[in-house]
Design an enzyme around this catalytic site. Sequence first.
Site, PDB file in Angstrom:
ATOM      1  N   CYS A  93      22.949 -10.669  41.108  1.00  0.00           N
ATOM      2  CA  CYS A  93      23.922 -10.404  42.151  1.00  0.00           C
ATOM      3  C   CYS A  93      24.006 -11.631  43.037  1.00  0.00           C
ATOM      4  O   CYS A  93      23.028 -12.021  43.671  1.00  0.00           O
ATOM      5  CB  CYS A  93      23.519  -9.184  42.974  1.00  0.00           C
ATOM      6  SG  CYS A  93      24.762  -8.742  44.198  1.00  0.00           S
ATOM      7  N   GLU A 120      30.705  -9.672  39.420  1.00  0.00           N
ATOM      8  CA  GLU A 120      30.174 -10.412  38.273  1.00  0.00           C
ATOM      9  C   GLU A 120      31.347 -11.212  37.715  1.00  0.00           C
ATOM     10  O   GLU A 120      32.509 -10.868  37.955  1.00  0.00           O
ATOM     11  CB  GLU A 120      29.603  -9.478  37.208  1.00  0.00           C
ATOM     12  CG  GLU A 120      28.271  -8.861  37.583  1.00  0.00           C
ATOM     13  CD  GLU A 120      27.144  -9.860  37.795  1.00  0.00           C
ATOM     14  OE1 GLU A 120      27.264 -11.035  37.364  1.00  0.00           O
ATOM     15  OE2 GLU A 120      26.134  -9.482  38.395  1.00  0.00           O
TER      16      GLU A 120
END
Length: 177
Positions: free
Chosen positions: A2, A104
């Site tokens: 992340c 992402e």
Amino acid sequence: MCGRYELHTHPAALALAFGLPAPPPVAPRYNIAPMQDVAVVRLSHAGTRELAFVRWGLVPRWAKDPSIGARMINARSETLAEKPSFRTALRRHRCLIPADGFYEWKVTAAGGKQPIHIGMKDGAPFAFAGLTERWLSQEGEVLDTCTIVTTRANALLAPLHDRMPAIVAPAQYGAWL
């Protein structure tokens, strides 16, 4: 992994979702990046939940230089108890990191990268499992920092990345903290 996320839920809704005594002073943010101050929910000394702002990028207490935090934005869940950087925080300094979504990047046919937003189907805020640490410089400067715990990607995210943030279910907030 992340590396970017967002938080824009109304403060009153955050207070309800995370069991805070009052709406926290948070402004909407859509591109939260490492080394920025981020909102975390942690237990106060009195044992109640509080929202605090800490820098994203964990700096262990024993670090000589706070720049190490840039390399410690994420922590693998599988090795938290083994790594000296995370062991103490795992035992004593857990937090919830509120989010509305994270990003992402998908590789495109042209070789570029396209950001993909990941969030809850109903749009509700959720929490990453996090760890915090307090670092003290030789001059007495206090720096509170955090890291996001990651885990193997689930079936939905595996095509994008092999890792994802560890998401704590609301019923487990108290157990994690």
